[in-house]
Write an enzyme that holds these catalytic residues in place. Structure first.
Site, PDB file in Angstrom:
ATOM      1  N   ASP A  34      11.331 -10.348 -21.162  1.00 28.18           N
ATOM      2  CA  ASP A  34      10.370 -10.846 -20.163  1.00 28.18           C
ATOM      3  C   ASP A  34      10.060  -9.795 -19.092  1.00 28.18           C
ATOM      4  O   ASP A  34       9.476 -10.104 -18.065  1.00 28.18           O
ATOM      5  CB  ASP A  34      10.910 -12.118 -19.502  1.00 28.18           C
ATOM      6  CG  ASP A  34      12.209 -11.860 -18.742  1.00 28.18           C
ATOM      7  OD1 ASP A  34      12.720 -10.708 -18.794  1.00 28.18           O
ATOM      8  OD2 ASP A  34      12.702 -12.785 -18.082  1.00 28.18           O
ATOM      9  N   ARG A  93       1.377   3.827   3.329  1.00 23.55           N
ATOM     10  CA  ARG A  93       0.117   3.729   4.072  1.00 23.55           C
ATOM     11  C   ARG A  93      -0.050   2.381   4.764  1.00 23.55           C
ATOM     12  O   ARG A  93      -0.899   2.235   5.625  1.00 23.55           O
ATOM     13  CB  ARG A  93      -1.068   4.044   3.132  1.00 23.55           C
ATOM     14  CG  ARG A  93      -1.195   5.526   2.866  1.00 23.55           C
ATOM     15  CD  ARG A  93      -2.223   5.820   1.791  1.00 23.55           C
ATOM     16  NE  ARG A  93      -1.733   5.448   0.468  1.00 23.55           N
ATOM     17  CZ  ARG A  93      -2.447   5.556  -0.657  1.00 23.55           C
ATOM     18  NH1 ARG A  93      -3.676   6.005  -0.594  1.00 23.55           N
ATOM     19  NH2 ARG A  93      -1.932   5.230  -1.816  1.00 23.55           N
ATOM     20  N   LYS A 190     -13.323  12.832   9.501  1.00 24.37           N
ATOM     21  CA  LYS A 190     -13.582  11.851   8.438  1.00 24.37           C
ATOM     22  C   LYS A 190     -13.576  10.440   9.012  1.00 24.37           C
ATOM     23  O   LYS A 190     -12.773  10.114   9.870  1.00 24.37           O
ATOM     24  CB  LYS A 190     -12.466  11.988   7.379  1.00 24.37           C
ATOM     25  CG  LYS A 190     -12.446  10.906   6.323  1.00 24.37           C
ATOM     26  CD  LYS A 190     -11.244  11.042   5.385  1.00 24.37           C
ATOM     27  CE  LYS A 190     -10.075  10.194   5.808  1.00 24.37           C
ATOM     28  NZ  LYS A 190      -8.951  10.203   4.837  1.00 24.37           N
ATOM     29  N   ARG A 192     -13.599   6.225   7.839  1.00 25.51           N
ATOM     30  CA  ARG A 192     -13.441   5.306   6.705  1.00 25.51           C
ATOM     31  C   ARG A 192     -13.962   3.947   7.141  1.00 25.51           C
ATOM     32  O   ARG A 192     -13.355   3.303   8.006  1.00 25.51           O
ATOM     33  CB  ARG A 192     -11.946   5.211   6.367  1.00 25.51           C
ATOM     34  CG  ARG A 192     -11.659   5.269   4.879  1.00 25.51           C
ATOM     35  CD  ARG A 192     -10.205   4.973   4.630  1.00 25.51           C
ATOM     36  NE  ARG A 192      -9.409   6.122   4.217  1.00 25.51           N
ATOM     37  CZ  ARG A 192      -9.511   6.708   3.032  1.00 25.51           C
ATOM     38  NH1 ARG A 192     -10.394   6.311   2.171  1.00 25.51           N
ATOM     39  NH2 ARG A 192      -8.712   7.708   2.730  1.00 25.51           N
ATOM     40  N   GLY A 223     -11.549  10.889  -2.980  1.00 24.76           N
ATOM     41  CA  GLY A 223     -12.767  10.853  -2.163  1.00 24.76           C
ATOM     42  C   GLY A 223     -12.675  11.740  -0.923  1.00 24.76           C
ATOM     43  O   GLY A 223     -13.594  12.500  -0.615  1.00 24.76           O
TER      44      GLY A 223
END
Ligand code: R5P
Length: 310
Positions: A34, A93, A190, A192, A223
């Site tokens: 399993d 993160r 940058k 996001r 990216g």
């Protein structure tokens, strides 16, 4: 001293054992029908200084569970001290509550490792240095920068190199590399808007005519790096390469790097390279086996680990 390995990064574990001049400890990690994990340490660890090497990389949950069960097996077998050696610490993160009603998974995972019975942690380039404090046991956070600097000196004309941080959060790491190389530093601004999608707003610093070296802790979708490389070349950089501690490289990241304008992507083997990574023409893997081998050696001998970075 005994070194054991889970299934996440056997290649690195064997190289570390080689550095230490000891055999890798015999241990069976297998699955029940399993898919539950079963661990059997097949040699005596009573009273031993035990190191368990396991990156909590993809598949993160399986690899984490293997690590926890291996720690439990060692603890119940009367190991004197257990060090969890995590070349890559996954879930890093998720280190703060970015919005309401969300977890801090990095802290939860640190708690799980401690509760399983680890006495110490040895890891590399934590996503944020303060994650060290999430562990209530001694934690050594190693840096790949000296290994990267050595590789750069061997492969690049340092007099024309400009070190670049791909975002504002990575400036401390980039500055550490720049000062080791005595090279100038630039920063990519940058943003996001949502997880997994980044865009470049500005390049801070004059990169024209320079061989730019991006440095970051993690490459995941790719990216961040691909966008940064395009922006640097648009700003007059001669070439762009990148040095990364952890090649997470999920989804179509390898294909994205191959078709990008990056001259090369250099990653460490903190995460075991996939066949696609090994075959990619512009991805090169450098090893951190000596770094971990020496840090384990020093831990076992109760010597300074920070000395490694002087
Ligand atoms: C972010 O803060 C990290 O340091 C990396 O820049 C990020 O995880 C890279 O992700 P991706 O490759 O998906 O852009």
């Amino acid at each position: 001293m005994k070194l054991f390995s889970g299934n996440a990064n056997k290649r690195l574990a064997l190289a570390v054992a080689d550095y230490l001049d000891i055999p890798l400890g015999r241990c069976e990690v297998r699955r029940f029908a399993d898919q539950e994990i079963f661990v059997e340490i097949q040699e005596n660890v009573r009273g031993q200084d035990v190191f368990i090497l396991q990156s909590t990389s993809y598949p993160a949950n399986d690899n984490l569970m293997e690590l926890l069960i291996m720690i439990d097996a060692a603890r119940r077998s009367s190991a004197k001290r257990i060090t969890a050696v995590l070349p890559y610490f996954g879930y890093a993160r998720q280190d703060r509550r970015s919005q309401g009603r969300t977890p801090i998974s990095a802290k939860l995972v640190a708690n799980l490792i401690t509760q399983a019975g680890a006495d110490r942690v040895l890891t590399l380039d934590l996503h944020a240095g303060q994650i060290q404090g999430f562990f209530d046991i001694p934690t050594d956070n190693l840096y790949a920068v000296p290994v990267m600097a050595r590789d750069l000196r061997a492969n690049y004309d340092i007099s024309n190199v400009m070190v670049v941080s791909p975002d504002v959060g990575g400036v401390v790491r980039a500055r550490a590399l720049a000062s080791r190389l005595n090279a100038p530093l630039a920063i990519v601004d940058k943003r996001r808007d949502k997880p997994g999608e980044s865009k470049v707003m500005n390049v801070i610093g004059d990169v024209s005519g320079r061989d730019c070296i991006l440095i970051d802790d993690i490459i995941d979708s790719g990216g961040t790096l691909v966008n940064a490389a395009e922006a640097l070349l648009a700003n007059g950089a001669t070439s762009v390469a990148a040095y990364l501690s952890h090649g997470v490289l999920s989804g179509g990241a390898v294909a994205r790097i191959i078709s990008s304008q990056l001259k090369e992507l250099v990653i460490t083997d903190s995460i075991e390279p996939t066949a696609a990574v090994d075959a990619a023409p512009n991805i090169r893997v450098i090893t951190i086996s000596d770094l971990f081998g020496e840090a384990i050696n020093r831990t076992a001998l109760e010597q300074s680990v920070s000395r490694l970075f002087d």
